[in-house]
Scaffold this motif. Structure first.
Motif, PDB file in Angstrom:
ATOM      1  N   UNK A  15       1.034  -1.312  -0.120  1.00 30.76           N
ATOM      2  CA  UNK A  15      -0.029   0.028   0.005  1.00 30.76           C
ATOM      3  C   UNK A  15       0.785   1.234   0.100  1.00 30.76           C
ATOM      4  N   UNK A  16       2.108   1.082   0.656  1.00 28.03           N
ATOM      5  CA  UNK A  16       2.919   2.294   0.725  1.00 28.03           C
ATOM      6  C   UNK A  16       3.584   2.429  -0.639  1.00 28.03           C
ATOM      7  N   UNK A  17       3.923   1.586  -1.363  1.00 31.64           N
ATOM      8  CA  UNK A  17       4.589   1.479  -2.691  1.00 31.64           C
ATOM      9  C   UNK A  17       3.580   1.990  -3.831  1.00 31.64           C
ATOM     10  N   UNK A  18       2.415   1.529  -3.824  1.00 29.75           N
ATOM     11  CA  UNK A  18       1.196   2.067  -4.448  1.00 29.75           C
ATOM     12  C   UNK A  18       0.985   3.562  -4.283  1.00 29.75           C
ATOM     13  N   UNK A  19       0.824   3.832  -3.038  1.00 26.82           N
ATOM     14  CA  UNK A  19       0.613   5.304  -2.603  1.00 26.82           C
ATOM     15  C   UNK A  19       1.826   6.284  -3.207  1.00 26.82           C
ATOM     16  N   UNK A  20       3.178   5.774  -2.862  1.00 27.55           N
ATOM     17  CA  UNK A  20       4.205   6.594  -3.478  1.00 27.55           C
ATOM     18  C   UNK A  20       3.894   6.661  -4.990  1.00 27.55           C
ATOM     19  N   UNK A  21       3.857   5.531  -5.732  1.00 26.25           N
ATOM     20  CA  UNK A  21       3.813   5.756  -7.082  1.00 26.25           C
ATOM     21  C   UNK A  21       2.612   6.722  -7.540  1.00 26.25           C
ATOM     22  N   UNK A  22       1.428   6.529  -6.719  1.00 29.34           N
ATOM     23  CA  UNK A  22       0.271   7.441  -7.096  1.00 29.34           C
ATOM     24  C   UNK A  22       0.719   9.000  -6.865  1.00 29.34           C
ATOM     25  N   UNK A  23       1.297   9.342  -5.795  1.00 33.58           N
ATOM     26  CA  UNK A  23       2.023  10.521  -5.522  1.00 33.58           C
ATOM     27  C   UNK A  23       2.918  11.112  -6.715  1.00 33.58           C
ATOM     28  N   UNK A  24       3.655  10.175  -7.286  1.00 26.46           N
ATOM     29  CA  UNK A  24       4.711  10.509  -8.259  1.00 26.46           C
ATOM     30  C   UNK A  24       3.784  10.575  -9.503  1.00 26.46           C
TER      31      UNK A  24
END
Length: 367
Positions: A15-24
């Motif tokens: 979920x943290x990886x997906x959130x980081x990619x989404x913010x990017x």
């Protein structure tokens, strides 16, 4: 194991990886929209630098978190793989986050509660075993007195009084059965502390067998069972525990042969070999064992068809004999033909006595 641990680590933080990619992605979209609104405001390389920097810091954060918790994962994996041992202390030492420390604290409290209950159970079991041993010893005294009184009574009864003689013999038989039952209970209670009641020495097996047959002489005469001993052998064992095993086998041979008419034979063969040790075979001409019962006759409390029909079996005699042989490093096996007879074979291997501790542990885990 390392790749599997890393994969689990990344999966838990998906979920943290997906959130980081989404913010990017949102940041890149905003930059593109701003560049479309004001052409030439920012260069395309700036967007690439932003993506690269964001990805770098995301990977760096995950790597630092993984390195920080790697020891915890490693020790937790080892504790799972070695589930027969307790590794709470190691997990407590390697916990990093507050959540992990709370879990370790819970495990430590549960372990303390478990050890306390286990200690209470062991103390209760010790008291129970002590009571059983005391009760058996108290019961053996009146049985000995009854046996002496029966012997005196049988000597005073005239030979013409057949009914009185038969009654006295029956009382003798019942007293012997009670005595053997108490002995079995006593030895079963001592089985957990087997090593404390052990005296190994070179023993003449043929003399031990003769003593066992003398103890069963009255039953052999009463039920027309003729024992025959062939051969001699010297073995390294505990004479008292070996007597327990032989008493059980001979007693079963007589018990399951008495319903047959005419004379029955009890054949005892000993084969001594300096290389392969010694082999003892005891063959009766009794009722035999049903094929489907043979794999289970050494299980505790299993009586089988013969035991249920006879009504005298407790299902503990052969279990006790098997346990004693295993702890002494001897091998006890059985072969039987229904309606013809049964053969019990004890194999005494030269190095078998040195397997005392390890074999006993294996048997306890198997049960």
């Amino acid at each position: 194991m390392r790749l599997l641990t890393l994969a689990l680590f990344l999966r838990d933080r998906l979920i943290y990886v997906v959130s980081g990619l989404l913010i990017m992605g949102i940041g890149v979209c905003l930059m593109l929209l701003e560049n479309a609104r004001y052409p030439g405001l920012m260069e395309t390389s700036t967007i690439y630098y932003f993506v690269a920097a964001a990805a770098f810091f995301l990977i760096l954060g995950l790597a630092v978190d993984y390195i920080r918790q790697r020891e915890y994962y490693k020790q937790l994996r080892n504790a799972i793989e070695r589930s027969d041992e307790l590794h709470v202390e190691a997990i407590v030492q390697s916990s990093v986050t507050a959540e992990q420390q709370l879990v370790a604290c819970l495990l430590n409290q549960q372990m303390s509660a478990y050890l306390n209950k286990l200690g209470a159970y062991r103390r209760q079991q010790e008291l129970h075993n002590h009571f059983v041993l005391q009760w058996v010893h108290h019961m053996k005294t009146p049985l000995s007195v009854i046996d002496l009184l029966l012997q005196e009574t049988s000597q005073q009864i005239p030979s013409s009084e057949k009914e009185q003689k038969e009654l006295t013999l029956s009382l003798h038989e019942e007293a012997d059965r009670m005595s053997r039952g108490l002995e079995m209970l006593l030895h079963t209670a001592r089985l957990d502390k087997f090593e404390m009641d052990l005296h190994l020495k070179k023993t003449p097996l043929h003399n031990v067998i003769r003593d066992v047959l003398i103890a069963h002489k009255r039953l052999c005469i009463r039920h027309s069972v003729i024992p025959q001993i062939h051969g001699e052998a010297w073995i390294e064992t505990d004479e008292k525990w070996m007597t327990v095993v032989l008493n059980q086998i001979v007693s079963n041979a007589i018990k399951y042969s008495k319903d047959k008419q005419d004379v029955k034979h009890l054949m005892i063969h000993m084969e001594q070999n300096t290389d392969t040790g010694c082999k003892l075979s005891i063959t009766d001409e009794g009722s035999g064992i049903a094929p489907h019962d043979i794999p289970r006759i050494f299980d505790p409390f299993f009586t089988g068809e013969n035991g249920r029909s006879a009504g005298e079996s407790t299902g503990m005699g052969l279990y006790l004999a098997k346990q004693v042989c295993s702890r002494l490093g001897h091998e006890l096996s059985v072969s039987s033909e229904l309606g013809v007879g049964t053969t019990f074979t004890i194999t005494f291997q030269p190095a078998g006595i040195h397997l005392l501790g390890s074999q006993a542990d294996k048997d306890r885990h198997a049960l």
